[in-house]
Design an enzyme around this catalytic site. Sequence first.
Site, mmCIF file in Angstrom:
data_model
loop_
_atom_site.group_PDB
_atom_site.id
_atom_site.type_symbol
_atom_site.label_atom_id
_atom_site.label_comp_id
_atom_site.label_asym_id
_atom_site.label_seq_id
_atom_site.Cartn_x
_atom_site.Cartn_y
_atom_site.Cartn_z
ATOM 1 N N GLY A 245 40.883 31.651 41.425
ATOM 2 C CA GLY A 245 42.169 31.886 42.029
ATOM 3 C C GLY A 245 42.736 33.246 41.679
ATOM 4 N N ASP A 246 42.072 33.927 40.763
ATOM 5 C CA ASP A 246 42.551 35.235 40.336
ATOM 6 C C ASP A 246 42.509 36.233 41.495
ATOM 7 O OD1 ASP A 246 42.945 37.151 37.821
ATOM 8 O OD2 ASP A 246 41.603 38.108 39.239
ATOM 9 N N SER A 247 43.613 36.920 41.706
ATOM 10 C CA SER A 247 43.694 37.816 42.856
ATOM 11 C C SER A 247 42.781 39.017 42.678
ATOM 12 C CB SER A 247 45.137 38.271 43.059
ATOM 13 O OG SER A 247 45.611 38.920 41.902
#
Length: 295
Positions: A245-247
């Site tokens: 989920g890390d951008s």
Amino acid sequence: LTRIRKPDNFSFSETLWFLDRELDDVMHKVRDGAVYRLFEDDGRPVLIKISENGDFLEIEPVNSKTFDEKKMSVFINEWFDLSRDIRPFYHLLLKDKELAPLAKKYRGFRIVGIPDLFETLCWCVIGQQINLAFAYQVKRRLVETFGQSITHNREKWYLFPKPSVLREKKVEELRALKLTTRKAEYIRGIAEIFDEGLLSKEKLSALDDEELMISELIKIRGIGEWTANYALMKSLRAMNRVPFGDSGINGALLRLKSIPKKNNRRQVEEVFDRFEGWKTYLVFYLWRSNREKMA
DNA sequence: TCCCAGGGGCATC
DNA sequence: GATGCCCATGGG
């Protein structure tokens, strides 16, 4: 003076680059090819300078104090991840068409960790859902307000605030540093858990199973999947963690055309599954590549 | 103005 | 377990 022989595939200039990004981390300073920070030796802060000299890293005290050389070596090894043979990671990278360029561009870049688990968790909470530049400002205010400091040549140097200190702070005091109410509560809670001795790096490490460590961390309010993984990467040096989920990861994989669209967890998992044993390193190289223009 | 940023908790179904 | 909403500042 302590000397540490540099391992193969280690670039001190990459380490310095990482430490000297525009992000202004309050915990250290980079000057003239050296990095300075406080090192806590049995509760006693010693200002140290780390520089490169031929095949060695040299660590010297600059405020005329001495330090435990063995502990210092352990600390530096851990901070810069020096005792790892990262060649297998490069072999995996080179087998990957889209990601292969990373192996050449950033050769010698190693994970720069955060040895202090409490600091890592607080840092994660601070940085949740805000841009990094702002997060570093908040961290600076927190450390400068509540951290122990020494003054050397009219310049102040800080240790990260202790759990015993932060647990006593009122939410309003933390909010004044531009933490949100929620984050202030999280940090107080984590500080309390550490101060009570319910959680420590040693205790977590003793679980000896990454998934078990994750599930223990996630029980704590304010620590979700992203933070638990990040903490294991930066502080426990776990090698197979991915903060999904890390951008930054999504953005890098998209830019490198390794995945066709953003925020598709299954596609991201497929990429990382090709890096078994080195997933953490891939994460750091992807983050590294996001800042190429700054290099 | 709008969207996003190195998320996480919580309610709701 | 998936989804939607809230938190709340600052940069582009």
